[in-house]
Write a protein that holds these residues in place. Structure first.
Motif, PDB file in Angstrom:
ATOM      1  N   VAL A  28      -5.259   0.477   1.085  1.00  0.00           N
ATOM      2  CA  VAL A  28      -5.945   0.140  -0.158  1.00  0.00           C
ATOM      3  C   VAL A  28      -6.964   1.227  -0.479  1.00  0.00           C
ATOM      4  O   VAL A  28      -7.664   1.717   0.414  1.00  0.00           O
ATOM      5  N   LEU A  29      -7.062   1.584  -1.755  1.00  0.00           N
ATOM      6  CA  LEU A  29      -8.060   2.547  -2.216  1.00  0.00           C
ATOM      7  C   LEU A  29      -9.035   1.863  -3.161  1.00  0.00           C
ATOM      8  O   LEU A  29      -8.641   1.030  -3.976  1.00  0.00           O
ATOM      9  N   GLY A  30     -10.310   2.239  -3.044  1.00  0.00           N
ATOM     10  CA  GLY A  30     -11.294   1.806  -4.021  1.00  0.00           C
ATOM     11  C   GLY A  30     -11.830   0.408  -3.850  1.00  0.00           C
ATOM     12  O   GLY A  30     -12.465  -0.120  -4.775  1.00  0.00           O
ATOM     13  N   GLY A  31     -11.614  -0.226  -2.715  1.00  0.00           N
ATOM     14  CA  GLY A  31     -12.120  -1.574  -2.517  1.00  0.00           C
ATOM     15  C   GLY A  31     -12.856  -1.710  -1.201  1.00  0.00           C
ATOM     16  O   GLY A  31     -13.100  -0.724  -0.500  1.00  0.00           O
ATOM     17  N   LEU A  32     -13.195  -2.928  -0.871  1.00  0.00           N
ATOM     18  CA  LEU A  32     -13.767  -3.199   0.449  1.00  0.00           C
ATOM     19  C   LEU A  32     -12.718  -2.969   1.524  1.00  0.00           C
ATOM     20  O   LEU A  32     -12.957  -2.290   2.519  1.00  0.00           O
ATOM     21  N   CYS A  33     -11.539  -3.546   1.345  1.00  0.00           N
ATOM     22  CA  CYS A  33     -10.447  -3.385   2.310  1.00  0.00           C
ATOM     23  C   CYS A  33      -9.912  -1.959   2.270  1.00  0.00           C
ATOM     24  O   CYS A  33      -9.793  -1.356   1.205  1.00  0.00           O
ATOM     25  N   GLN A  34      -9.607  -1.430   3.426  1.00  0.00           N
ATOM     26  CA  GLN A  34      -8.936  -0.131   3.511  1.00  0.00           C
ATOM     27  C   GLN A  34      -7.522  -0.294   4.054  1.00  0.00           C
ATOM     28  O   GLN A  34      -6.603   0.347   3.566  1.00  0.00           O
ATOM     29  N   TRP A  35      -7.380  -1.129   5.072  1.00  0.00           N
ATOM     30  CA  TRP A  35      -6.069  -1.428   5.644  1.00  0.00           C
ATOM     31  C   TRP A  35      -5.930  -2.941   5.762  1.00  0.00           C
ATOM     32  O   TRP A  35      -6.860  -3.622   6.196  1.00  0.00           O
ATOM     33  N   VAL A  36      -4.766  -3.445   5.380  1.00  0.00           N
ATOM     34  CA  VAL A  36      -4.497  -4.880   5.453  1.00  0.00           C
ATOM     35  C   VAL A  36      -3.189  -5.082   6.201  1.00  0.00           C
ATOM     36  O   VAL A  36      -2.152  -4.548   5.798  1.00  0.00           O
ATOM     37  N   LEU A  37      -3.246  -5.831   7.293  1.00  0.00           N
ATOM     38  CA  LEU A  37      -2.069  -6.143   8.091  1.00  0.00           C
ATOM     39  C   LEU A  37      -1.760  -7.628   7.923  1.00  0.00           C
ATOM     40  O   LEU A  37      -2.575  -8.485   8.291  1.00  0.00           O
ATOM     41  N   VAL A  38      -0.598  -7.918   7.337  1.00  0.00           N
ATOM     42  CA  VAL A  38      -0.184  -9.299   7.098  1.00  0.00           C
ATOM     43  C   VAL A  38       0.818  -9.686   8.177  1.00  0.00           C
ATOM     44  O   VAL A  38       1.912  -9.117   8.258  1.00  0.00           O
ATOM     45  N   ARG A  39       0.429 -10.652   9.018  1.00  0.00           N
ATOM     46  CA  ARG A  39       1.275 -11.144  10.100  1.00  0.00           C
ATOM     47  C   ARG A  39       1.585 -12.622   9.878  1.00  0.00           C
ATOM     48  O   ARG A  39       0.989 -13.244   8.989  1.00  0.00           O
ATOM     49  N   PRO A  40       2.470 -13.210  10.661  1.00  0.00           N
ATOM     50  CA  PRO A  40       2.858 -14.607  10.415  1.00  0.00           C
ATOM     51  C   PRO A  40       1.701 -15.608  10.411  1.00  0.00           C
ATOM     52  O   PRO A  40       1.737 -16.582   9.681  1.00  0.00           O
ATOM     53  N   ASP A  41       0.666 -15.358  11.235  1.00  0.00           N
ATOM     54  CA  ASP A  41      -0.418 -16.336  11.302  1.00  0.00           C
ATOM     55  C   ASP A  41      -1.796 -15.769  11.019  1.00  0.00           C
ATOM     56  O   ASP A  41      -2.794 -16.469  11.124  1.00  0.00           O
ATOM     57  N   THR A  42      -1.860 -14.492  10.655  1.00  0.00           N
ATOM     58  CA  THR A  42      -3.154 -13.842  10.444  1.00  0.00           C
ATOM     59  C   THR A  42      -3.027 -12.746   9.390  1.00  0.00           C
ATOM     60  O   THR A  42      -2.009 -12.061   9.324  1.00  0.00           O
ATOM     61  N   VAL A  43      -4.085 -12.586   8.613  1.00  0.00           N
ATOM     62  CA  VAL A  43      -4.219 -11.411   7.762  1.00  0.00           C
ATOM     63  C   VAL A  43      -5.443 -10.653   8.267  1.00  0.00           C
ATOM     64  O   VAL A  43      -6.551 -11.209   8.301  1.00  0.00           O
ATOM     65  N   ALA A  44      -5.240  -9.413   8.708  1.00  0.00           N
ATOM     66  CA  ALA A  44      -6.314  -8.625   9.300  1.00  0.00           C
ATOM     67  C   ALA A  44      -6.687  -7.472   8.372  1.00  0.00           C
ATOM     68  O   ALA A  44      -5.820  -6.794   7.816  1.00  0.00           O
ATOM     69  N   VAL A  45      -7.991  -7.265   8.224  1.00  0.00           N
ATOM     70  CA  VAL A  45      -8.528  -6.209   7.371  1.00  0.00           C
ATOM     71  C   VAL A  45      -9.316  -5.239   8.238  1.00  0.00           C
ATOM     72  O   VAL A  45     -10.068  -5.662   9.123  1.00  0.00           O
ATOM     73  N   THR A  46      -9.163  -3.946   7.989  1.00  0.00           N
ATOM     74  CA  THR A  46      -9.941  -2.930   8.681  1.00  0.00           C
ATOM     75  C   THR A  46     -10.716  -2.104   7.671  1.00  0.00           C
ATOM     76  O   THR A  46     -10.155  -1.668   6.658  1.00  0.00           O
ATOM     77  N   VAL A  47     -11.998  -1.894   7.959  1.00  0.00           N
ATOM     78  CA  VAL A  47     -12.858  -1.038   7.138  1.00  0.00           C
ATOM     79  C   VAL A  47     -13.473  -0.004   8.071  1.00  0.00           C
ATOM     80  O   VAL A  47     -14.270  -0.346   8.953  1.00  0.00           O
ATOM     81  N   SER A  48     -13.108   1.245   7.906  1.00  0.00           N
ATOM     82  CA  SER A  48     -13.652   2.327   8.731  1.00  0.00           C
ATOM     83  C   SER A  48     -14.943   2.869   8.113  1.00  0.00           C
ATOM     84  O   SER A  48     -15.189   2.701   6.917  1.00  0.00           O
TER      85      SER A  48
END
Length: 200
Positions: A81-101
């Motif tokens: 993702v560009l231009g937002g709080l989220c940079q990387w979003v990993l969508v898994r069966p039971d979790t959505v994980a966000v990474t901000v460096s």
């Protein structure tokens, strides 16, 4: 090979010939034989504690991870993702994980404030990419993980990285020892391979 969990390396015993002779783990000392070698894969501040005078990065940037409890029928998706709080979003069966460096400002915010902002961006991604499942407006339960010293900050004037082989039977590894890649899992793997090769 025995893997030990929760055993912090307290110190290195170094002999007169500048080789590591033992590893000190609190109440236990592990003596090394003549043919034994050590790969020290620890954060830079731990390497400097164990080997005083070792030049290591002293400034670090934080990373923020947000983990939302959310059921998604799949497939697994990894989105940048560009231009937002989220940079990387990993969508898994039971979790959505966000990474901000380099999350200097974000690491100071409360999870209660970060979660609605991140979830709004995730919902927009779900709509844009046609991700299956329900994406309600209200954020699901969220856990924030903040690592204050996640990655080194490389600045002009910083000392050059130490050599891989710092003692005849001790080599350094870790993501901060990779001269080409940023501090990532790939960098850690490459540094580990180089350390093993240096020890023959």
């Amino acid at each position: 090979m025995e893997i030990r969990q929760g055993a912090r390396l307290r110190g290195l015993r170094i002999g007169e010939d500048e080789v590591v002779t033992a590893l000190e783990f609190g109440d236990e000392t592990l003596a090394l034989g003549d043919g034994d070698s050590v790969i020290l894969a620890v954060p830079p501040w731990e390497a400097a504690r164990l080997l005083p005078g070792l030049p290591v990065p002293v400034a670090h940037a934080p990373i923020l991870n947000l983990h939302f409890a959310h059921q998604t029928p799949g497939p697994v998706r990894f989105l940048g993702v560009l231009g937002g709080l989220c940079q990387w979003v990993l969508v898994r069966p039971d979790t959505v994980a966000v990474t901000v460096s380099a999350a200097d400002a974000e690491a100071r915010e409360a999870a209660e404030d970060l979660a609605p902002r991140a979830w709004a961006e995730i919902r927009a991604l779900a709509a844009a990419f046609g991700l299956p499942g329900e994406w309600p407006e209200t954020p699901p339960p969220c856990r924030a993980v903040k690592e204050k010293r996640a990655t080194p900050r490389h600045r002009p004037g910083d000392p050059a990285p130490p050599p891989v082989l710092v003692l005849p039977n001790l080599a350094l590894a870790g993501d901060w020892m990779e001269p080409v890649l940023p501090a990532t899992i790939d960098a850690a793997v490459r540094a580990g391979r180089r350390a093993a090769k240096s020890l023959g």
